[in-house]
Design a protein around this motif. Sequence first.
Motif, PDB file in Angstrom:
ATOM      1  N   ASP A  98       0.965  -1.364  -0.148  1.00 23.65           N
ATOM      2  CA  ASP A  98       0.148  -0.173  -0.003  1.00 23.65           C
ATOM      3  C   ASP A  98       0.939   1.231   0.027  1.00 23.65           C
TER       4      ASP A  98
ATOM      5  N   VAL B 202       1.265   2.829   3.204  1.00 21.05           N
ATOM      6  CA  VAL B 202       2.128   2.324   4.223  1.00 21.05           C
ATOM      7  C   VAL B 202       3.501   2.895   3.931  1.00 21.05           C
TER       8      VAL B 202
ATOM      9  N   ARG C 136      13.383  -0.743   6.350  1.00 21.02           N
ATOM     10  CA  ARG C 136      12.543  -1.313   7.422  1.00 21.02           C
ATOM     11  C   ARG C 136      11.164  -1.887   6.971  1.00 21.02           C
ATOM     12  N   ILE C 137      10.737  -1.269   5.978  1.00 24.98           N
ATOM     13  CA  ILE C 137       9.314  -1.308   5.595  1.00 24.98           C
ATOM     14  C   ILE C 137       9.391  -2.091   4.101  1.00 24.98           C
TER      15      ILE C 137
ATOM     16  N   PRO D  90      11.354  -5.760   4.354  1.00 24.62           N
ATOM     17  CA  PRO D  90      10.802  -7.029   5.006  1.00 24.62           C
ATOM     18  C   PRO D  90       9.189  -7.514   4.404  1.00 24.62           C
ATOM     19  N   LEU D  91       8.727  -6.397   4.022  1.00 19.11           N
ATOM     20  CA  LEU D  91       7.214  -6.727   3.279  1.00 19.11           C
ATOM     21  C   LEU D  91       7.244  -7.468   1.940  1.00 19.11           C
TER      22      LEU D  91
END
Lengths: 275, 357
Positions: free
Chosen positions: A169, A172, A189-190, A193-194
């Motif tokens: 998204d 996000v 960090r985002i 990992p996603l």
Amino acid sequence: MTNKHSLKKLLAGPYLVWAVAFIIIPLIMIMYYGLTTEKGHFTFANIATITTPDNLKALGLALLLSIISTLICLILAYPLGMILSNSNINSSSFMIILFILPMWMNFLLRTIAWQSLLEKNGVINSVLSLLHLPRFEMINTPGAIIVGMVYNFLPFMILPLYNVLSKIDKDVINAARDLGANGFQTFHRIILPLSVPGIISGITMVFVPSLTTFVISDILGGSKILLIGNVIDQEFVQSSNWHVGSGLSLILMIFILISMAMIAKYDKEGEGSAF
Amino acid sequence: MAKKLIDLVNISKSYGENLVLDDLNLYVKENEFITLLGPSGCGKTTLLRIIGGFESPNTGSVIFDGKDITNLAPNKRQLNTVFQNYGLFNHMSIAENIAFPLKIKKKSKSYIEDKVKYALKLVNLDGFETRTVDSLSGGQKQRIAIARGIVSEPKVLLLDEPLGALDLKLRQDMQYELIRLKNELGITFIYVTHDQEEALTMSDKIVVMNQGYIQQIGTPEDIYNEPQNAFVADFIGDSNIFPAVMVHDKLVKILGAEFECVDVGFGVNKPVDAVIRPEDIDLVPVGTGILDGVVTHIIFKGVHYEMEVTANGYKWLVHSTDMFPVGSEVGIYVKPFEIQIMKKPESEDEEAIVIDE
């Protein structure tokens, strides 16, 4: 109710026949051949042939080259996946077609095309000599095999990565930026990992066919460089020794099962699967 | 008087041919609950994104606390956003989500732990630290997004239709929660919504927007009782908007009947628009009102009856706790101060009035 149920099961019938005939029975046969002698006695000797220096070298080289080409694919595909997932639908679908297009051409044909590009008197060297530049010798080297692997399997890396990255998204990512993260922190960090399910899926889909290939190493490596796939090929076709060939195949299958287990662990929701 | 915290100066923004914001000026004072209200496509979200740093205006500047931040990246701004879709990080626990802005700022572990606990308490979700994002309901996700937005003590919290996805009861509860939060934290809230009831309930100041222009700025009472144009009157609550003629000061002719009013300064025999709220119309016995009509439709709405009274060829919308059955003849009376007179827009463009305070 039960009637309807059994009718539905019947629809799966044709595929079931196919799967039994061409997947399950061959698997059982490989297990049987791999674990028996020519006289039909149980043995681990076929599997143990992996420990001969030549076979170990072939397995090691196969592992090394497929790891390198998987990494190259990842490095090429990840930034591309990020760019594609950020661009609008029209231009990204055009780009995707561009990268998928080679997949629609025959695998063998693509590899042979690379052969004629890299050959001593191939296309690249002809152009280089026309420009009075030094020729380079790439054909029949591990490098040529890596080029072939990357070229053939890159789409399998791009698709799952694009798939998982485009599902993140935008809010996000905006939220991370908004909460104080700079570009690198947001990625680290985002986004990273996603996108793990896509990375695992892509790695597996490149690593497994690279590890088991024998056609690419045959065509681009000449007969000088043997990967484990070529050894197995030789056992079956040249030596007609199905027992040793099957034994070595079982070793390879262990690597494939490990990869599948990795997918199952990290990609529970099937997010990373591209197809 | 509180000082100006955010000053938007001559902001314009267009996407290709499509002008979204046109030379907009607006300031936000410290510790204010300000709501940008308007229909979808009015530019309110774009304006919020410009303040948050996710869009940059084509012209104009964003002044924050005296400094020009127009071109500053979102992570360098002392304001946080609560996104419409929450923007929570699914791969982190609730505690990790809330701790994110503090971890980025490299705060100590014990400080972060205390702060996370405090933020969860503020949004009434104590003990949710180890829960996963997926296990939360929509309302809980919204609260976590707010907790994450306020934990790093920003000066301003931007909220982009945060209650849009919640059901009515939860939305009403959250409205009170937000007012309480704002008062407890003492930070400025800039709230975007298309829901006029939400805006009236929560705001200190409402900015009504339409088609990239500010239509009116004022307190909820101002906006509701004294709409400055037909758009505002129509958008905020139900209203009867009549073409009328201002006979002279304090007398207006609506549908041929003369009503006393309190408005002055519109000139003599000037065409105007008159707004009468449905709850401000009194139904009285026939002959005792200003004009007479017949009830043509009635719906029970719970708190009141919504009736349609046809009088002088116009259907008047009336809210009343008294019930008059369909077909009954009634008189219509409106108290002078409950009629709101507005200048008639001379063209489409003028309907979008830009106000520079």
